[in-house]
Design an enzyme around this catalytic site. Sequence first.
Site, short mmCIF file in Angstrom:
data_model
loop_
_atom_site.label_atom_id
_atom_site.label_comp_id
_atom_site.label_asym_id
_atom_site.label_seq_id
_atom_site.Cartn_x
_atom_site.Cartn_y
_atom_site.Cartn_z
N HIS A 1 0.81 -1.21 0.00
CA HIS A 1 0.00 0.00 0.00
C HIS A 1 0.84 1.26 0.00
O HIS A 1 2.05 1.23 0.25
CB HIS A 1 -0.98 0.00 1.18
CG HIS A 1 -0.33 0.04 2.54
ND1 HIS A 1 0.15 1.20 3.10
CD2 HIS A 1 -0.10 -0.94 3.44
CE1 HIS A 1 0.65 0.93 4.30
NE2 HIS A 1 0.52 -0.36 4.54
N CYS B 1 2.72 -4.85 6.91
CA CYS B 1 2.45 -4.54 5.51
C CYS B 1 3.67 -3.92 4.85
O CYS B 1 4.60 -3.48 5.51
CB CYS B 1 1.26 -3.59 5.39
SG CYS B 1 -0.30 -4.36 5.86
#
Length: 196
Positions: free
Chosen positions: A156, A172
Site C-alpha cells: 500500500h 504490511c
Amino acid sequence: MDSRGVTRRAILLGSLALTASGCTSTAERYGGPILSAFGGGPTSRYRRRNVGYDGSEPPGTIVVNTSERYLYLVEGGGRAIRYGIAVGEDGRTLKGPASIGRKAEWPSWTPTENMMERKPHLRQYAGGVSGGPHNPLGAAALYLYRGGQDSLFRLHGTNEPWTIGQAVSSGCVRLTNEDIVDLYNRTPVGTKVLVI
C-alpha cells in the site's frame, strides 16, 4: 480520473485542493506528492527505477525482498521495475507466496485487534478510517491473499514517505503514493507475489 486506476494527476489534484483550502500543513504532514516535492520522500537509493534482474520468476510476478527493502515487478528479459519499500518490524512480515486478491483506490483502514494490543493508541481508530490523504494505506492498496483468503497483509501507499527503506510497519509493505499508483496500474488481481 480514469475509472480503471488511480492516476498521478488525481493524487496531485487532491493535494492541491488541500493546499487551496488552507490545509497546507495537513497535506505536508500526511504525505503524498506535496511532501515528496518538499524533500520528505525516500532517498534517491529507494526511488523507482528499471534495473537488471536475474531471478527465475516469470514476467508479471512481484518479488518483495524485505531485507533489501525493495519490491521488484519482474518484466522479463533480465529486467524489473524496482521500488523502494518500508517493511514490517522484526518478525512482523509475511513470507512466502501470495497473490493479489483485491485492489482498492484510497482504501479505508481499520487496525487489527493484534495491532491495537501492541499499540494501544490505535484504539481510537477501532471504528475505521475512511480513505483519503489522512489514511495510513495511502492512495491505493493491493490485498495479499493465500488459499483464497485475505492474509491481512497489504502492499500500500503511505502518508509517511520518509519511512521508505525502514522496518516500521505492523507487517504490511509500504510504497510512496506515487509508486503504489504505478504498481497498482501495472498489476491485475491474480498477480503472483513472492515475499522473501
